[in-house]
Design an enzyme around this catalytic site. Structure first.
Site, PDB file in Angstrom:
ATOM      1  N   ASP A 192      16.064  25.821 -30.192  1.00 18.91           N
ATOM      2  CA  ASP A 192      14.795  25.757 -29.466  1.00 18.91           C
ATOM      3  C   ASP A 192      14.959  25.224 -28.046  1.00 18.91           C
ATOM      4  OD1 ASP A 192      13.318  26.623 -31.723  1.00 18.91           O
ATOM      5  OD2 ASP A 192      13.348  24.581 -32.533  1.00 18.91           O
ATOM      6  N   CYS A 239       3.556   1.628   2.612  1.00 21.37           N
ATOM      7  CA  CYS A 239       4.809   0.920   2.310  1.00 21.37           C
ATOM      8  C   CYS A 239       5.716   1.780   1.445  1.00 21.37           C
ATOM      9  CB  CYS A 239       4.509  -0.394   1.592  1.00 21.37           C
ATOM     10  SG  CYS A 239       3.572  -1.583   2.570  1.00 21.37           S
ATOM     11  N   CYS A 259       0.837  -1.191   0.000  1.00 26.00           N
ATOM     12  CA  CYS A 259       0.000   0.000   0.000  1.00 26.00           C
ATOM     13  C   CYS A 259       0.874   1.243   0.000  1.00 26.00           C
ATOM     14  CB  CYS A 259      -0.940   0.015   1.205  1.00 26.00           C
ATOM     15  SG  CYS A 259      -0.077   0.136   2.788  1.00 26.00           S
ATOM     16  N   ASP A 289       7.752  26.657 -32.869  1.00 29.78           N
ATOM     17  CA  ASP A 289       8.796  27.090 -33.785  1.00 29.78           C
ATOM     18  C   ASP A 289       8.270  26.823 -35.194  1.00 29.78           C
ATOM     19  OD1 ASP A 289      11.481  27.716 -34.764  1.00 29.78           O
ATOM     20  OD2 ASP A 289      11.582  25.575 -35.194  1.00 29.78           O
TER      21      ASP A 289
END
Length: 753
Positions: free
Chosen positions: A637, A28, A25, A428
């Protein structure tokens, strides 16, 4: 074939992946992360419950793997190092768990049948000692895992789902045993053995279903891994030899027959065929490949026999890099998961307090301490920390897998989660919305000058150049025999080239250069204005006369064609209420012309690379503007991609298999598109919205089960068996809901799976 690299790690750190067994769970997950973080030299630790994997970032020479594994063992879990070839932790075998579920059901069924019989007026109640005999192996043999894991949690001064189940069922079993031992001979006290046994059976059944469902969340990675053929036919010493793929070497020429998968990335040296790359790039149609073209390992050869020289193998292959990127995304936590982790850390202690209050409250109010204990058992059993722990990672895993099937690589979970809130996408221009390969769109010769002659002279001057405009001229005259031969060619920086062709001194260059040379361009004034309005790039061919004067021979106009589907992609974004805009380093005329053709209203032209990042930062600073995504493919870019909330790198290949997109852009971006298709940007946002919706749905149901179920159990409205069924159902429903994402298809797209 595009080149993909994992995100470059800080040189001062390294990472290791660990498979962690024993987690049940979200509690843990928190415990494992804390245990690993305490090891000296660990920078950070991230644990994924759905993949049962821990990713640890450590300083070089510190936090050895052995120390990390000891920390896991001390915290109550077992672990192992994950090698690059075994990066996906194998899910526990479901057969053994299924057998245990079947045995538990066979032993519990006789205990539960009497309750069903009472509905029909039948009395099938078993004797107390027989009930004890049936319940004991379920409690302490088949349910031993809950005691082991619960004890380890207590030893680590924390709690988990196993502790809740162990305490709850032990209370029911212990109370029943005490009542049985204290009962007079021949008397039949109220016993709750069936509650303890059925709860354990239901929880085991739920975990088994959960395990099967979790396996399906990793189907995308397993499907990619299955693309690697085991053997390859290699040409060595003039003969074909079949070898294991692992024994291939760079430079080997492999023979790929029709219908076979390519064993490695490479370059075709002989043959032609169509290649199906759909499971790698999401491209549904096979693409034509010829000698000199690049091909990707894992793709399926079509109708032709191919000889391919291997250029990348193993961890350096495109397929392996894609697998690692998908695994990396599935291993990371989404931002919303941090909130869930904080809630989960308090969950078990709060549930224990509520269970204690329930027992004490019923006992003091009604003096029915036994009944109060059973209600407390229901509180312990219905609590669902496992559903909380699986809600987010299950959706992220399925979402990233679905994205990979359609050619979208998500580098981290944060990018997938943030993309749903994107309201502005900055593109771009060159290579992103356009092909990035200028073509000759117009050739206007001077009066009395032949078009063929102008093209032949220009091709002669450009024959040895790699400039994009030079390639466009040469493509317009592909027959080398038709070209003249130039002598004394010299490049003039920022202006053009000069050389001698057929005894004529020629210049080919910019409008500015023609002005400097005093060439008369008045005859082209009308056409010049029209071409400039269209955003064309212009180049002039001129001849120097014997008197030293320069006269224009022809005007060349170049244009970069829009990518197929670019217009539709922009329209799709608008329908999704996402604002597209263009940020380009090109001239205002070229950028405006492209924007008009695409239907983009907002244009930022003549923007330097550094200014692109500033432009993106300014967009992010606008109040209530939503998240900003940047889409690009070049080195220039990369700063803007990193500055955006979500950076999207355009990858893929051109028609000849040459790579589109740079490693720098892909490193800076959170999302990489395997095809140079602008429509994938809209698909990315759409999938993010679907995935985020699944996360919210899962968290709602996880909290709903607890917020509604715990009070009902505390007030005695749920029996332990119903509580156990609800708890098991919570985890299964969360994972099953996430698996619905596997059915996602981009709007308007055909299923290419």
């Amino acid at each position: 074939m595009a080149t993909f690299k994992l995100h470059a790690m800080d040189a001062s750190t390294s990472s290791v992946g660990l498979a962690v067994q024993g987690m049940t769970c979200a509690s843990c997950v928190n415990r494992v992360e804390r245990a690993l973080a305490r090891v000296p030299g660990v920078v950070s630790a991230s644990v994924n419950l759905a993949t049962e994997r821990a990713d640890v970032v450590r300083r070089p020479g510190q936090a050895p793997t052995a120390a990390l594994l000891r920390a896991l063992d001390k915290a109550g879990y077992s672990g192992r190092d994950l090698s690059a070839a075994d990066a996906l932790p194998p899910t526990r075998a479901a057969f053994g768990d299924g057998t245990r579920v079947l045995l538990a059901a066979l032993l519990s069924l006789p205990l539960a049948l009497p309750m069903l019989g009472e509905l029909f007026g039948r009395h099938w109640m078993l004797g107390g000692w027989l009930q004890l005999a049936l319940a004991t192996p379920v409690q302490f043999w088949l349910g031993a895992r809950f005691y082991v894991a619960g004890f380890k949690a207590l030893r680590a001064r924390t709690g988990n789902m196993d502790l809740l189940v162990a305490l709850g069922t032990s209370a029911a079993y212990g109370l029943s045993l005490a009542l049985l031992l204290a009962a007079p001979a021949g008397a039949m006290p109220p016993l709750y053995f069936e509650s303890a046994a059925v709860v354990i059976t239901l929880v085991l059944f739920g975990k088994w279903l959960e395990l099967r469902a979790k396996r399906r969340t990793t189907d995308a990675i397993r499907a990619l891994q299955a693309l690697r053929p085991d053997t390859a036919r290699v040409q060595r010493a003039g003969a074909e030899v079949e070898l294991p793929t692992a024994q291939l070497r760079v430079g080997d020429v492999v023979v790929v027959r029709p219908g076979e998968r390519l064993p490695a990335d490479g370059e075709i040296v002989d043959g032609a065929s169509h290649v199906d790359e759909s499971l790698i790039t999401g491209e549904s149609l096979p693409v034509a490949r010829h000698v000199g073209d690049r091909v990707t390992g894992g793709a399926i050869n079509g109708e032709g026999l191919l000889h391919v020289r291997a250029t990348a193998l193993g961890a350096e292959s495109t397929l392996e890099r894609i697998v690692r990127l998908v695994e990396s995304a599935q291993a990371h936590k989404a931002p919303i998961q941090r909130l869930v982790d904080r809630v989960s850390a308090l969950f078990v202690p709060v549930v224990l307090v509520i269970a204690a209050i329930t027992w004490l409250g019923w006992g003091w109010a009604t003096s029915a301490w036994s009944e109060g204990l059973i209600h407390a058992v229901s509180v312990l059993v219905i609590a669902c920390p496992c559903a909380l722990g699986l809600a987010t990672p299950a959706a992220i895993m399925v979402g990233t897998g679905a994205a990979a099937r359609h050619g979208i690589l998500i580098k981290d979970a944060q990018a997938l989660e943030l993309a749903h809130a994107v309201r502005t996408v900055a593109f771009d221009k060159t290579g992103t919305l356009t092909e990035g390969r200028p073509g000759l769109v117009a050739l206007l010769p001077a009066a009395g000058f032949a078009t063929e002659r102008a093209l032949a002279w220009a091709a002669a001057l450009q024959a040895g150049s790699e400039h994009p405009l030079a390639r466009a001229v040469l493509q317009a005259l592909p027959d080398a025999a038709a070209r003249s031969i130039a002598q004394g060619v010299q490049a003039m920086a920022g202006r053009g080239v000069v050389g001698t062709v057929d005894g004529h001194v020629l210049r080919l260059g910019s409008t500015r250069w023609m002005g400097e040379l005093g060439a008369d361009t008045a005859a082209w004034r009308v056409q010049l204005e029209a071409l400039q309005q269209q955003g064309r790039t212009l180049s002039w061919l001129a001849e120097e006369g014997s008197d030293g004067r320069t006269s224009v021979c022809a005007l060349f106009a170049f244009g970069d064609a829009l990518k197929p589907g670019a217009v539709a992609a922009i329209a799709r974004l608008k329908r999704m209420h996402v604002r597209p805009l263009l940020i380009s380093g090109d001239s205002a005329g070229a950028a405006q012309a492209t924007a008009r053709a695409l239907g983009i209203d907002d244009v930022r032209a003549e923007v330097l690379p550094g200014d692109k990042a500033q432009a993106v930062a300014a967009l992010r600073a606008v109040p209530h503007a939503g998240r900003v995504a940047m889409v690009g493919d070049g080195i220039n870019d990369a700063p803007a991609l990193a500055a955006a909330d979500v950076g999207i790198a355009m990858g893929g290949t051109d028609g000849a298999g040459r790579a589109i997109g740079t490693d720098a852009a892909m490193h800076a971006a959170g999302v990489t598109l395997l095809r140079g298709d602008p429509m994938l940007v809209a698909h990315t946002i759409e999938l993010s919205r679907r995935t985020t919706a699944k996360i919210h749905q899962n968290l709602f149901w996880a909290f709903f089960y607890n917020v509604v179920g715990i009070p009902l159990a505390a007030f005695g409205l749920l029996s332990p068996m119903l509580a156990g069924a609800a708890m098991a159902l919570s985890s299964v429903s969360v994972v099953s809901n996430a698996l619905l994402l596997k059915r996602w298809l981009p709007t308007g797209a055909e299923d290419t799976r």
